[in-house]
Design an enzyme around this catalytic site. Structure first.
Site, PDB file in Angstrom:
ATOM      1  N   SER A 132       0.810  -1.210   0.000  1.00  0.00           N
ATOM      2  CA  SER A 132       0.000   0.000   0.000  1.00  0.00           C
ATOM      3  C   SER A 132       0.845   1.263   0.000  1.00  0.00           C
ATOM      4  O   SER A 132       0.313   2.358  -0.049  1.00  0.00           O
ATOM      5  CB  SER A 132      -0.903   0.011   1.230  1.00  0.00           C
ATOM      6  N   THR A 176      -2.143   2.818   3.071  1.00  0.00           N
ATOM      7  CA  THR A 176      -1.442   4.073   3.303  1.00  0.00           C
ATOM      8  C   THR A 176      -0.836   3.988   4.684  1.00  0.00           C
ATOM      9  O   THR A 176      -1.303   3.208   5.499  1.00  0.00           O
ATOM     10  CB  THR A 176      -2.463   5.237   3.315  1.00  0.00           C
ATOM     11  N   THR A 183       1.632   7.044   0.549  1.00  0.00           N
ATOM     12  CA  THR A 183       0.779   5.987  -0.007  1.00  0.00           C
ATOM     13  C   THR A 183       1.111   5.694  -1.460  1.00  0.00           C
ATOM     14  O   THR A 183       1.687   6.540  -2.153  1.00  0.00           O
ATOM     15  CB  THR A 183      -0.701   6.428   0.056  1.00  0.00           C
ATOM     16  N   ARG A 186      -4.261   9.917 -11.183  1.00  0.00           N
ATOM     17  CA  ARG A 186      -5.132  10.182 -10.021  1.00  0.00           C
ATOM     18  C   ARG A 186      -4.267  10.480  -8.799  1.00  0.00           C
ATOM     19  O   ARG A 186      -3.316   9.787  -8.504  1.00  0.00           O
ATOM     20  CB  ARG A 186      -6.021   8.969  -9.751  1.00  0.00           C
ATOM     21  N   THR A 224      -6.301   7.560   6.603  1.00  0.00           N
ATOM     22  CA  THR A 224      -6.137   6.517   5.595  1.00  0.00           C
ATOM     23  C   THR A 224      -7.532   6.057   5.178  1.00  0.00           C
ATOM     24  O   THR A 224      -8.503   6.263   5.908  1.00  0.00           O
ATOM     25  CB  THR A 224      -5.353   5.309   6.138  1.00  0.00           C
ATOM     26  N   GLY A 225      -7.595   5.410   4.034  1.00  0.00           N
ATOM     27  CA  GLY A 225      -8.888   4.955   3.534  1.00  0.00           C
ATOM     28  C   GLY A 225      -9.260   5.679   2.254  1.00  0.00           C
ATOM     29  O   GLY A 225      -8.390   6.267   1.600  1.00  0.00           O
TER      30      GLY A 225
HETATM   31  N1  ASP Z   1      -6.071   7.433   1.230  1.00  0.00           N
HETATM   32  C1  ASP Z   1      -5.381   6.747   0.163  1.00  0.00           C
HETATM   33  C2  ASP Z   1      -5.800   7.328  -1.153  1.00  0.00           C
HETATM   34  O1  ASP Z   1      -6.988   7.542  -1.330  1.00  0.00           O
HETATM   35  C3  ASP Z   1      -5.602   5.278   0.108  1.00  0.00           C
HETATM   36  C4  ASP Z   1      -5.678   4.569   1.420  1.00  0.00           C
HETATM   37  O2  ASP Z   1      -5.408   5.109   2.462  1.00  0.00           O
HETATM   38  O3  ASP Z   1      -6.033   3.390   1.428  1.00  0.00           O
HETATM   39  O4  ASP Z   1      -4.979   7.484  -2.014  1.00  0.00           O
END
Ligand code: ASP
Length: 353
Positions: free
Chosen positions: A90, A202, A220, A230, A253-254
C-alpha cells in the site's frame, strides 16, 4: 511592464524584489537531535500514532523523540520503514500500481514548529516519497510538486530512480487486468486465483515531542489500479494530514476521495481547537464525511460502502483514532508500541471500500 513604471518605481520594486529574493534563504527547519529537558519540564507526554500498519513506525518515531530528534524527522523515519518494505503493497516500494501497471506515489508532511508543509503527487520511481515531501518543505518556496517535476526534483537531491513494481505487485495487477472485463482480450483467471491484496492502503504517522512540538506525515501508493494521474488525499495538506503546533496533528487513511471533500486532516485539528479530545475529533470528522457522501456510495441503511480512518494527537500528548467500522491503529504511548481499537461509527463492516 517597464513602460508602465517610472524609473523610481522600477528601482523601488527591484529593491523589494532583491530583498524578497534574499529572504528566500534555505531554511533549516529540522534540527539535529539535542538533549531533552528533564521530565519535570516536559510540556507534553511524547507519543506517536499511526495507521494499523505503523507499529514499527511508531516505535521508531518514539525512539527518535526520546533521543531528542526533531518531530518531523521522527515520523518520516518511522513511515520510511513501511515505504521501503516490499511486503507492504500500500506504500512506496511494492505499492500496487495504477491501471497501466505503473506505481505512482503520493505523500505530504507538516512541521509544526516552523509552520511548513511539503508534498509530492503521482511520483514515479522513488521509493520514499515522504522524504521527497520533506525536501520540498525544507528547501523550496513551494509546497506541492507532482509527476515528472517531482521526480526530477528528487533526482537532483540524490534519490535513485528504481523500478517500484515488485513481482508480487505485478502479479496482482495482471490478475486485476485479466478479470476486469469478461469481454476484453485478457482471459479471466480461474476461480481461486483472484487477487488477495487490499485495494487501498497508506501509512499516516503523527507525533508530539516532550517539548510539545507536533508533526504529521502521510504516504501511499494510493488506490490500487487507479486511473493514471489520479492523486488522492494523502498528498493534500489539510486532507491526508494536518498540523497546527498550537493545537495538534491529524491524518487519515482509507478512501481518499471521501476525505478530500471534508478536508479531514484540517477539520479534525479544528475540532480539537474547539476543545474536543482527539478521538471525539476524529469521530466528528467521520460524521461530516457521511453527510458529504453521495448516495451511490451508501448502502440501503445509509452507511458508507467504503472505509476511512482518522488518527490524531494533541499538544498535550493525548491521542486517538476513529473509523467508520471497527478497526485498529498503532500507538506508542510512552510505555510500548501497540495496536489499539479505534472508536467507530457503525458496527457492521463495510461491504466494500
Ligand atoms: N487514502 C489513500 C488514497 O486515497 C488510500 C488509502 O489510504 O487506502 O490514495
Amino acid at each position: 511592464m517597464l513602460d508602465l513604471l517610472s524609473r523610481r518605481e522600477f528601482l523601488t520594486s527591484a529593491a523589494v524584489g532583491a530583498a524578497a529574493a534574499s529572504a528566500r534563504h534555505i531554511p533549516y527547519p529540522m534540527r539535529p537531535p539535542r538533549a531533552l529537558p528533564p521530565p519535570s519540564r516536559w510540556a507534553a507526554k511524547p507519543v506517536a500514532v499511526a495507521s494499523a500498519n505503523g507499529l514499527r513506525a511508531v516505535q521508531k518515531a518514539f525512539d527518535l523523540l526520546m533521543q531528542g530528534a526533531d518531530t518531523l524527522d521522527a515520523v518520516i523515519e518511522g513511515v520510511k520503514i513501511q515505504e521501503l518494505d516490499p511486503n507492504d503493497d500500500s506504500v512506496g516500494y511494492g505499492g500496487l500500481p495504477n491501471a497501466d501497471g505503473v506505481v505512482q506515489l503520493d505523500a505530504s508532511c507538516m512541521h509544526g514548529p516552523t509552520k511548513r508543509a511539503g508534498a509530492v503527487g503521482a511520483l514515479e520511481g522513488i521509493k520514499t516519497p515522504s522524504e521527497v515531501a520533506k525536501l520540498v518543505l525544507k528547501y523550496t518556496n513551494h509546497i506541492f510538486l507532482v509527476g515528472e517535476g517531482a521526480k526530477r526534483f528528487a533526482l537532483q537531491y540524490g534519490f535513485k530512480e528504481e523500478d517500484l513494481l515488485t513481482e508480487h505487485a505485478r502479479e496482482v495487477w495482471l490478475h486485476w487486468r485479466a478479470n476486469l472485463n469478461p469481454n476484453d482480450d485478457y482471459l479471466d483467471v480461474p476461480e481461486g486465483e483472484h487477487m488477495t491484496a487490499r485495494p487501498t492502503g497508506t501509512i499516516n504517522c503523527d507525533a508530539v515531542t516532550p517539548q510539545g512540538d507536533l508533526s504529521s506525515v502521510t504516504t501511499t501508493s494510493g488506490l490500487a489500479f487507479k486511473i493514471p494521474g489520479r492523486v488522492g488525499d494523502s498528498p493534500l495538506i489539510g486532507a491526508g494530514q494536518y498540523t497546527d503546533n498550537d493545537i495538534g496533528a491529524a491524518g487519515s487513511t482509507g478512501r481518499g476521495e471521501s476525505n478530500i471533500k471534508v478536508c479531514g486532516g484540517f477539520l479534525t485539528v479544528e475540532h480539537m481547537r474547539r476543545g474536543m479530545k482527539p478521538t471525539d475529533a476524529c469521530l466528528e470528522t467521520l460524521k461530516r464525511v457521511v453527510k458529504a457522501t453521495e448516495t451511490r456510495l451508501l448502502d440501503e441503511r445509509g452507511r458508507p460502502r467504503f472505509s476511512l480512518q482518522f488518527y490524531a494527537v494533541n499538544k498535550r500528548g493525548e491521542f486517538g483514532a476513529a473509523s467508520l467500522y471497527p478497526g485498529r491503529f498503532a500507538a506508542h504511548d510512552g510505555t510500548e508500541a501497540k495496536l489499539m481499537d479505534t472508536a467507530y461509527l457503525y458496527e457492521r463492516p463495510a461491504a466494500s471500500r
